[in-house]
Write an enzyme that holds these catalytic residues in place. Structure first.
Site, PDB file in Angstrom:
ATOM      1  N   LYS A 137      -1.514   8.265  -0.169  1.00 16.93           N
ATOM      2  CA  LYS A 137      -0.447   7.214  -0.097  1.00 16.93           C
ATOM      3  C   LYS A 137       0.098   6.971  -1.462  1.00 16.93           C
ATOM      4  O   LYS A 137      -0.338   7.550  -2.683  1.00 16.93           O
ATOM      5  CB  LYS A 137      -0.758   5.732   0.363  1.00 16.93           C
ATOM      6  CG  LYS A 137      -1.116   5.790   1.953  1.00 16.93           C
ATOM      7  CD  LYS A 137      -1.575   4.480   2.609  1.00 16.93           C
ATOM      8  CE  LYS A 137      -0.518   3.534   2.322  1.00 16.93           C
ATOM      9  NZ  LYS A 137       0.972   4.032   2.851  1.00 16.93           N
ATOM     10  N   GLY A 147       3.685   7.696  -2.123  1.00 12.25           N
ATOM     11  CA  GLY A 147       5.088   8.327  -2.203  1.00 12.25           C
ATOM     12  C   GLY A 147       6.062   7.510  -2.308  1.00 12.25           C
ATOM     13  O   GLY A 147       7.254   7.889  -3.030  1.00 12.25           O
ATOM     14  N   GLU A 195      -0.496  -1.767  -1.254  1.00 12.36           N
ATOM     15  CA  GLU A 195      -0.641  -1.618  -0.066  1.00 12.36           C
ATOM     16  C   GLU A 195      -2.256  -1.322   0.024  1.00 12.36           C
ATOM     17  O   GLU A 195      -2.817  -1.586   1.102  1.00 12.36           O
ATOM     18  CB  GLU A 195       0.012   0.129   0.176  1.00 12.36           C
ATOM     19  CG  GLU A 195       1.552   0.204   0.498  1.00 12.36           C
ATOM     20  CD  GLU A 195       1.985   1.522   0.405  1.00 12.36           C
ATOM     21  OE1 GLU A 195       3.200   1.697   0.863  1.00 12.36           O
ATOM     22  OE2 GLU A 195       1.248   2.646  -0.166  1.00 12.36           O
TER      23      GLU A 195
HETATM   24  C1  5RP Z   1       4.745   4.234   0.104  1.00 12.26           C
HETATM   25  C2  5RP Z   1       3.740   4.922   1.190  1.00 12.26           C
HETATM   26  C3  5RP Z   1       4.267   5.585   2.456  1.00 12.26           C
HETATM   27  O1  5RP Z   1       3.483   5.189   3.492  1.00 12.26           O
HETATM   28  C4  5RP Z   1       4.366   7.179   2.478  1.00 12.26           C
HETATM   29  O2  5RP Z   1       5.014   7.579   1.199  1.00 12.26           O
HETATM   30  C5  5RP Z   1       4.976   7.682   3.675  1.00 12.26           C
HETATM   31  O3  5RP Z   1       6.243   7.393   3.962  1.00 12.26           O
HETATM   32  P1  5RP Z   1       7.102   7.890   4.950  1.00 12.26           P
HETATM   33  O4  5RP Z   1       6.759   6.766   6.162  1.00 12.26           O
HETATM   34  O5  5RP Z   1       8.550   7.543   4.455  1.00 12.26           O
HETATM   35  O6  5RP Z   1       7.078   9.243   5.080  1.00 12.26           O
HETATM   36  O7  5RP Z   1       2.595   5.150   0.987  1.00 12.26           O
HETATM   37  O8  5RP Z   1       4.039   4.128  -1.114  1.00 12.26           O
END
Ligand code: 5RP
Length: 218
Positions: free
Chosen positions: A94, A96, A103
């Site tokens: 996680k 991204g 989180e």
């Molecule tokens: C944010 C995260 C998100 O859950 C992860 O990047 C997935 O993103 P998306 O639902 O836009 O595909 O960890 O920090």
């Protein structure tokens, strides 16, 4: 079905886990945004939410959904969030969206972690998605050198500051064969705030929006 429709389908299935009177932990990202928008339809049934980012808090408030301070509410019954990758053991990558620290805090404070994603997020081995690490700015080079020693290729996320005022290193070229071990090792590096491996506290349920419907892994 587009990837976005698959995310929406997973978010719809996660709404079933929301029970009357709950305070719900809310993740960050495009899949979590679908969940927030759907939660708006049943907002009178819940007591509030705890958000894992300023962006999610803003979206929740925009729908008139109360956002509470985690310190005021204690243990949460449910946390719903997306992921960049998951293996079949529900170990995740996680971060991204850069919200990994909050989180991980909300996940750690929750009884049940329901992860929602489109089918592309399920992988055999974690690591094709560059591993995000939130780092105290003065430790950037130190942490980068340690990650090179572990076989990774760290790249600074340019122009990005986390909600906590830190930087993100995205580490490419890792094959994460032992997620719990690697999470533990990276956590020990001075200056690391949070590594985006969620394996010590994995998801409890993974809801995948797939071309042929919704699949649930536990
Ligand atoms: C944010 C995260 C998100 O859950 C992860 O990047 C997935 O993103 P998306 O639902 O836009 O595909 O960890 O920090």
């Amino acid at each position: 079905m587009t990837p976005d429709e698959m995310k929406r389908a997973a978010a719809e299935a996660a709404i079933e886990y929301v029970e009357p009177g709950m305070i719900v932990g809310i993740g960050t990202g495009s899949t979590a945004n679908h969940f927030i928008d759907l939660l708006a339809g049943i907002k009178s049934r819940i007591d509030g939410t705890v958000a894992s980012s300023e962006a999610s808090a803003e979206r929740l408030r925009g729908h008139g959904i109360p956002v509470l301070d985690l310190n005021e509410v204690g243990e949460l019954p449910l946390y719903v969030d997306g992921a960049d990758e998951s293996n079949k053991y529900l170990h995740l990558i996680k971060g991204g969206g850069g919200a990994l620290t909050r989180e991980k805090i909300v996940a750690g404070a929750s009884e049940k972690f329901v992860c929602i994603a489109d089918e592309s997020k399920l992988v055999d081995v974690l690591g094709a998605f560059p591993l995000p690490i939130e780092v105290i700015p003065m430790a950037r080079s130190l942490v980068a050198r340690k990650m090179v020693a572990m076989g990774g290729k760290p790249v600074l996320r340019e122009g990005f500051v986390t909600d906590n005022g830190n930087i993100i290193l995205d580490v490419h070229n890792l094959e994460i064969m032992e997620p719990v071990k690697m999470e533990t090792e990276i956590n020990q590096i001075p200056g690391v705030v949070t590594v985006g491996i969620f394996a010590i506290r994995p998801a409890d349920v993974l809801i995948l929006g797939c071309r042929d419907g919704v699949k649930t892994l536990t």
